[in-house]
Write a protein that holds these residues in place. Structure first.
Motif, mmCIF file in Angstrom:
data_model
loop_
_atom_site.group_PDB
_atom_site.id
_atom_site.type_symbol
_atom_site.label_atom_id
_atom_site.label_comp_id
_atom_site.label_asym_id
_atom_site.label_seq_id
_atom_site.Cartn_x
_atom_site.Cartn_y
_atom_site.Cartn_z
ATOM 1 N N SER A 94 10.200 -34.152 11.869
ATOM 2 C CA SER A 94 9.710 -35.430 12.386
ATOM 3 C C SER A 94 8.864 -35.206 13.628
ATOM 4 O O SER A 94 7.777 -35.775 13.760
ATOM 5 C CB SER A 94 10.885 -36.338 12.753
ATOM 6 O OG SER A 94 11.429 -36.927 11.618
ATOM 7 N N ILE A 142 7.352 -32.502 14.571
ATOM 8 C CA ILE A 142 6.087 -31.839 14.227
ATOM 9 C C ILE A 142 5.080 -32.895 13.773
ATOM 10 O O ILE A 142 3.911 -32.871 14.185
ATOM 11 C CB ILE A 142 6.317 -30.777 13.119
ATOM 12 C CG1 ILE A 142 7.090 -29.592 13.686
ATOM 13 C CG2 ILE A 142 5.003 -30.315 12.524
ATOM 14 C CD1 ILE A 142 7.628 -28.647 12.632
ATOM 15 N N SER A 143 5.539 -33.817 12.947
ATOM 16 C CA SER A 143 4.638 -34.869 12.468
ATOM 17 C C SER A 143 4.172 -35.743 13.609
ATOM 18 O O SER A 143 3.008 -36.140 13.679
ATOM 19 C CB SER A 143 5.342 -35.724 11.414
ATOM 20 O OG SER A 143 5.450 -35.025 10.213
ATOM 21 N N VAL A 144 5.113 -36.072 14.520
ATOM 22 C CA VAL A 144 4.711 -36.874 15.670
ATOM 23 C C VAL A 144 3.644 -36.141 16.465
ATOM 24 O O VAL A 144 2.621 -36.718 16.846
ATOM 25 C CB VAL A 144 5.933 -37.182 16.565
ATOM 26 C CG1 VAL A 144 5.487 -37.725 17.896
ATOM 27 C CG2 VAL A 144 6.848 -38.171 15.878
ATOM 28 N N GLN A 177 1.631 -33.950 15.441
ATOM 29 C CA GLN A 177 0.398 -33.935 14.658
ATOM 30 C C GLN A 177 -0.363 -35.253 14.852
ATOM 31 O O GLN A 177 -1.578 -35.266 15.067
ATOM 32 C CB GLN A 177 0.779 -33.776 13.193
ATOM 33 C CG GLN A 177 -0.263 -33.082 12.377
ATOM 34 C CD GLN A 177 0.300 -32.709 11.023
ATOM 35 O OE1 GLN A 177 1.506 -32.828 10.799
ATOM 36 N NE2 GLN A 177 -0.555 -32.270 10.135
ATOM 37 N N SER A 208 3.661 -27.949 7.818
ATOM 38 C CA SER A 208 3.217 -28.991 8.748
ATOM 39 C C SER A 208 2.747 -28.383 10.053
ATOM 40 O O SER A 208 1.754 -28.817 10.637
ATOM 41 C CB SER A 208 4.354 -29.977 9.009
ATOM 42 O OG SER A 208 4.547 -30.806 7.908
ATOM 43 N N VAL A 209 3.504 -27.385 10.528
ATOM 44 C CA VAL A 209 3.075 -26.719 11.756
ATOM 45 C C VAL A 209 1.692 -26.121 11.569
ATOM 46 O O VAL A 209 0.806 -26.274 12.416
ATOM 47 C CB VAL A 209 4.092 -25.624 12.165
ATOM 48 C CG1 VAL A 209 3.508 -24.725 13.228
ATOM 49 C CG2 VAL A 209 5.373 -26.252 12.651
ATOM 50 N N THR A 256 -0.922 -28.705 11.697
ATOM 51 C CA THR A 256 -1.201 -29.108 13.068
ATOM 52 C C THR A 256 -2.129 -28.098 13.737
ATOM 53 O O THR A 256 -3.076 -28.464 14.446
ATOM 54 C CB THR A 256 0.111 -29.208 13.859
ATOM 55 O OG1 THR A 256 0.981 -30.071 13.169
ATOM 56 C CG2 THR A 256 -0.132 -29.734 15.251
ATOM 57 N N ARG A 309 8.567 -40.004 20.380
ATOM 58 C CA ARG A 309 9.285 -38.751 20.200
ATOM 59 C C ARG A 309 10.745 -38.853 20.645
ATOM 60 O O ARG A 309 11.603 -38.170 20.119
ATOM 61 C CB ARG A 309 8.643 -37.575 20.934
ATOM 62 C CG ARG A 309 7.444 -37.890 21.809
ATOM 63 C CD ARG A 309 6.885 -36.596 22.359
ATOM 64 N NE ARG A 309 6.002 -35.963 21.412
ATOM 65 C CZ ARG A 309 6.153 -34.724 20.965
ATOM 66 N NH1 ARG A 309 7.148 -33.984 21.389
ATOM 67 N NH2 ARG A 309 5.293 -34.226 20.115
ATOM 68 N N THR A 346 13.535 -39.723 17.789
ATOM 69 C CA THR A 346 14.156 -38.660 16.996
ATOM 70 C C THR A 346 15.301 -38.018 17.762
ATOM 71 O O THR A 346 16.369 -37.755 17.205
ATOM 72 C CB THR A 346 13.098 -37.604 16.629
ATOM 73 O OG1 THR A 346 11.998 -38.261 16.022
ATOM 74 C CG2 THR A 346 13.645 -36.588 15.678
ATOM 75 N N ASN A 367 12.265 -42.895 9.468
ATOM 76 C CA ASN A 367 11.445 -42.620 10.641
ATOM 77 C C ASN A 367 10.298 -41.677 10.293
ATOM 78 O O ASN A 367 9.145 -41.903 10.653
ATOM 79 C CB ASN A 367 12.337 -42.009 11.728
ATOM 80 C CG ASN A 367 11.664 -41.954 13.065
ATOM 81 O OD1 ASN A 367 10.809 -42.778 13.360
ATOM 82 N ND2 ASN A 367 12.020 -40.990 13.873
ATOM 83 N N LEU A 368 10.647 -40.617 9.539
ATOM 84 C CA LEU A 368 9.619 -39.655 9.137
ATOM 85 C C LEU A 368 8.552 -40.345 8.285
ATOM 86 O O LEU A 368 7.353 -40.125 8.464
ATOM 87 C CB LEU A 368 10.273 -38.509 8.363
ATOM 88 C CG LEU A 368 9.345 -37.395 7.885
ATOM 89 C CD1 LEU A 368 8.604 -36.783 9.052
ATOM 90 C CD2 LEU A 368 10.120 -36.319 7.154
ATOM 91 N N ILE A 404 6.383 -42.384 10.542
ATOM 92 C CA ILE A 404 5.469 -41.525 11.301
ATOM 93 C C ILE A 404 4.279 -41.163 10.423
ATOM 94 O O ILE A 404 3.127 -41.208 10.859
ATOM 95 C CB ILE A 404 6.209 -40.257 11.788
ATOM 96 C CG1 ILE A 404 7.212 -40.621 12.872
ATOM 97 C CG2 ILE A 404 5.225 -39.218 12.291
ATOM 98 C CD1 ILE A 404 8.188 -39.498 13.195
ATOM 99 N N GLN A 418 0.431 -42.088 10.896
ATOM 100 C CA GLN A 418 -0.587 -41.037 10.895
ATOM 101 C C GLN A 418 -1.747 -41.416 9.974
ATOM 102 O O GLN A 418 -2.916 -41.294 10.320
ATOM 103 C CB GLN A 418 0.063 -39.762 10.408
ATOM 104 C CG GLN A 418 -0.552 -38.515 10.966
ATOM 105 C CD GLN A 418 0.326 -37.323 10.655
ATOM 106 O OE1 GLN A 418 1.450 -37.469 10.199
ATOM 107 N NE2 GLN A 418 -0.196 -36.144 10.917
#
Lengths: 340, 340, 340, 340, 340
Positions: free
Chosen positions: A270, A272-274, A276, B273-274, B277, E194, E197, E268-269, E272, E276
């Motif tokens: 989560s 990481i997505s935030v 991003q 995902s990383v 990013t 953030r 989470t 939540n994910l 997000i 995005q």
């Protein structure tokens, strides 16, 4: 009492270590004799004695000798030789066979497992260590220091041994808890990177390994404290309940850690997505700040004959001011809405 | 002893293989006669003998002949013919019917399963193989090499057969463990690609198939070692406990692998995902480095009459230097903050 | 034997179908009489006969008539009328009531479920079908073809009926397995799109529905083969164990599919992310290839007085060559690093 | 029969409702008297009568009066007063105490729960409603309409009451199923937005609440139909089995919904990612279509002395045509590959 | 009654608190004497009395004194000294040992756990508190206020103590429920960031800790209310069933919260990702709005000799109008399709 220099010979004629660490006869809680394996039957002639043998990765011939002396079952001996067993308790006629896993934390962070196999009979206890760095010598000393307990016989020694091994798990579980806490700080303190995921994974793997060592002990202790195993004296059973409690508690701690770790992995995704999303926003903001003056400059780069602004005296500084103003306005706007 | 050329005829009049690999009578642990199926009743006239028949995808008539000789139940024979069973133990009056799954690793990486069905009676054991490449001939030789054990009768042969089959699982589980390790290296060594996900999935599928072969054996062994199945002699039961231990251990290893694999799949998603990013950041950085000089160039492409810089002698080189300087500053800044 | 034209009238005076498909008396495994419902008590006067009635969505009055004849419990009859039951076995005094779900694959791909309710007594068996397209006529013919089995009585007919229904599940499970394989090819063959996710979801839903039809049968068979249900003759029980095996195996296959499907859904998400990353990379690469010449062109569009390159004879072609060269270099570089 | 106007006074001297809805004596399935609470002991003097009292959020003094009359246990009365219990069955000497949860769907979509507590004795049944909007009056009327069943006594009334409450769950479960279907259409019909996720979450929450009301009833019914609870007459037990079936079925439906919902949430995430990928692609395509003519225009905006194209008569229209051609080619290409 | 100033000395000669809070003898539900620990044996000489001792982190010597007085088991005393136990019930000959965990909500939001150990015998009850801020003085006062219940003896005091501790959990569970509701509002009210989470994760951790305190009590209460523990009088058992109900209910609430939390994390994910996607769309829209006039300006910045528009009188305003029109059209289009 000579703890580290055993009375029984540790090497045979060929100079190779036999694996016998200690072999002693006890009577009324007192060590009455150190003796070589071959003299066991003599010691057992005294009706009040029991023998406690400690072996460490013994040669097969030694184990076979022990088997002959105490009439142990073939399958148990083969297990003790090969040493790739899960923790278990086996009941043979007149003897118990217990397999335990020892664990230690490597300096680098991983876990290493060894095995300790124990044969318990009416008047003997034999422990066989494999790949466990920590010797049991301290254990023997501690047992000999409480003769009133040691006089309960091999059943009590089995307790002391299991307690000794189970006590080694707790610092490991606590170390893994600390690892999770460090990971939490990384993740929620916004200092995570690609290594974080790898660390979560490795912690999970260690937890699963540890679980495999600990959880079968619940059943082992359960049988030792409840069922009619005559080799365990009535008054020794509460001690096994004590181990049972420790094992159940550690089991719970491990399960707890596993569930938290699963949540941590998802929380990490989560975040990481935030992050991003935040990078995308920042990218967009800067792109806008650069694109607007570029567009304005493009306009005044057109070649129309009739573009009065071009001929104003202060056209150029004015346009430059407009550009800067637009950039500043965008910058402030983005900052306010949290994009920059 | 002629291991591979059985004494009993393998083909009938029509030249088609009958599927009979071996059919022999044993007395006191010794093979006393090889005989055709039709002579079984004669052999059984000797009260101290038992018959061990090995079949491989036999023709129905052969199986029916065997059924008549030993009075086997219709349903068990139908199971043995169709061969799409899960591992199980069935108790009929006077006979046991055991279904086992054999597994082998294909060179290409997948798993292939076969089935072995076993009928066990007071004085006979019949094994029927389906789709298993590995013959049982070595097993028979090994049993005949230990007459004192073989003399325990069909119950012991059943143990030897199950042990033989269960032992084949271990290298497979280990191969799957190695596959997981290779995947871990791919994932955490940043060398993953779209194939990685496919490989994780396929490993999961193999693990689930293997689990379906292994886990029902826990119950089968449990019944063989505990319950009052009179066909299994008292002193043979510890041997089934040995198989039980192996099966439970492999079961645990498989479950372990499954849980790790699930975590690996999630970790993989996190790392994707990383890396996304990171690509976004790099893209943004380069975009900025190119956009800034473009903007500056746009400004000096404007057609205002009064733009003093345009007429400076060193206006052009100065602006070029500013552009390069801006690019360099951005480049260094992005590199420092880890975007490039 | 008149399979499809039942001897008992299918319509009553008002011309509406009564739902009676078949009503026959059997003795020693032979059909001895076709008879209307109202004559049942006469047939039962012969002590060696049993009645087998087949109903298909019967009118309530018919069911009430049957209830009176065999003294069935009110609650069971109400269940049979409403037909929204889960599979179950109910034991009333002197009779068994079994609810089964039938399943069939629709041409369009979904599943449709029906119900079959069975009343079994010492000397009768009544089956009531609801919403099941497949008639039981073939079943009756098959039973009548093996009089020695049919002579075991209603308990055997119950087995035949359950076997008939359970056998219909296997092709469905296999069809769902094929659907999963098709999905795997889509997902890992990089041909997935938004429909893929929907298909995974629908397969999951079908699996859950099927599971609800199959899994309660484990308990039903278990009771039929183990417990002291006197209506099931001793020698018929192994047959229910056979059904039990099938049901357990299908249950396992369904669970297997569910777990694979969950993994497939996650793998799909991973691959979507991977493909997103790849698109981002490609986008970035092309953006760079276009941005670089744009920037260079911007530079030479500046209006400085002193820009010597502008006055070179070959300035223009040179700059164009540089632009093309830069683009080509970028293109090759991106291709090598796998971005294009 | 005066359904809604109870014979017993509903208010006391102070004008506050007492909570007594109904209090009547029954004999042989017939209502023989309506009576105030204080006269219960008189009614019980007739050995063949039982009392059925209906209370709705009664004042404590009323409940204490009832407690004195029937000698109920203090703890049960306190439970009935506080009304924050989970469904359960408690067995006191001579009486049963059953807690049930009632559920109703709010017009806005959420769920609201109430509680009904029931005390059952040899000759009385007392129901206490809390927060349940639906009165039990219809239930009493229905029971009185079947005197032959009502004559079975308080055990049957308990069944009728439980059946009445359990029947209210089914429309709720079906409403939740419809909500899931609506969500499926949203998700897979590509009409999902941020509200979709919230709706999935709220449906999950409702399912969990409903599950907490329904699942403890499995155990409650199980005890009522199986164990030796002498208060439930032998011939009433099959009725509780009927409720048991309903409860198990609803439990299954709820679990089914929960699992589907979990999958739907994941599928939703996948589709969000897919749609993100598609937006990225579209963005990239349009960026390219605009960037290419910008680049070409930039080239012809350069100020080189020698740029022959600039002086061609048809240079401008030619370049414009090239630009348009490039845009069109890109547009067609992107459309073909599905990016636009 | 002197609640807070105990009659027994709280400090010894050295001035260090001994940890004895209260030590009193009770007869027929009345406190008859406050006495120092050393006089216990005298008080027990009266056959109708029982002793209730309250300790708070006592010095080892005090605990050893108590052990001697009541002949408690060594292992239980060691547990009481070390205080790192999970909730449990241990049955020694003639005494019960119960371990409970107390919980309190810290002002900052986290949870803190303490332990209370209880020794119960025929005529004594000893409670040992560790790290629990809330004293039991109020509990003692409440018990003394109901002598008819207190006269039931130590078994009832154990109930009162457990009830007291279990009652402290409910406000904590409710506080955690409120935390979840606050999180839901953050998540679905689009105010998540953030920290959200992190908060979900911490709530999960608290729930798991609480679960570890609560869930073992199910088994403890179960044994206290069911099994033949003669120390618990028959008429006290329903009280433990009352605690059992509370514990089961809280257990369910915690599990409920955990499952909702898992769903919340996934929701939540999803959100997000949705946000995005929305940022990407907005970014794309603005990029297009800026890119189009830039492209047009580029076209009219070209230096072709023959570009008739450049020489029109209203060329410039016309182009500017086209640019603005294009931007406006794009803006309106994007807004309509929800991108802006």
């Amino acid at each position: 009492m000579p703890d580290v220099s055993p009375a029984t010979p540790d090497v045979r004629d060929d100079g190779v270590p036999t694996g016998v660490i200690n072999c002693a006869a006890y009577s009324a809680g007192q060590r009455v004799a150190d003796l070589p394996i071959c003299d066991i039957h003599e010691a057992l002639a005294h009706g009040d004695r029991f023998i406690w043998i400690g072996l460490n990765e013994p040669r097969e011939e030694i184990l076979r000798e022990v088997q002959r002396e105490f009439d142990l079952h073939d399958l148990a001996i083969e297990d003790a030789l090969s040493a790739h067993q899960r923790p278990k308790l086996e009941l043979y006629e007149g003897s118990l066979f217990v397999v335990l896993r020892t664990a230690q934390l490597l300096p680098g962070g991983g876990l290493e497992f060894g095995e300790t196999h124990v044969f318990v009979g009416e008047r003997y206890i034999v422990s066989v260590r494999h790949g466990s760095l920590k010797s049991h010598v301290g254990l023997r000393a501690r047992c000999e220091a409480t003769p009133q307990l040691l006089s309960k016989g091999p059943g009590f020694v089995l307790y002391a041994l299991m307690d000794f091994i189970v006590d080694q798990y707790l610092p490991i579980v606590e170390a893994l808890e600390e690892q999770l806490e460090a990971l939490e700080e990384e993740i929620f303190g916004e200092r995570f990177d690609r290594q974080t995921t790898g660390r979560i994974y490795r912690l999970k793997r260690d937890l699963l390994s540890l679980k495999r060592a600990v959880s079968p002990l619940v059943e082992v202790c359960n049988r030792l404290m409840r069922h009619d195993i005559s080799l365990i004296p009535e008054d020794t059973r509460p001690y096994f309940r004590d181990i049972y409690d420790h094992v159940v508690r550690m089991n719970e701690m491990i399960d707890n850690l596993r569930e938290l770790l699963t949540t941590a992995l998802e929380a990490n995704l989560s975040l990481i997505s935030v992050s991003q999303t935040e990078h995308t926003k920042r990218l967009a903001a800067w792109a806008a700040i650069i694109a607007v003056p570029t567009m304005i400059a493009g306009v005044y780069g057109m070649n129309f004959d009739a573009m009065p602004e071009l001929h104003w005296d202060y056209g150029y500084p004015l346009v430059m001011a407009i550009m800067l103003g637009a950039c500043a306005a965008l910058f402030i706007g983005f900052r306010r809405s949290g994009w920059l």
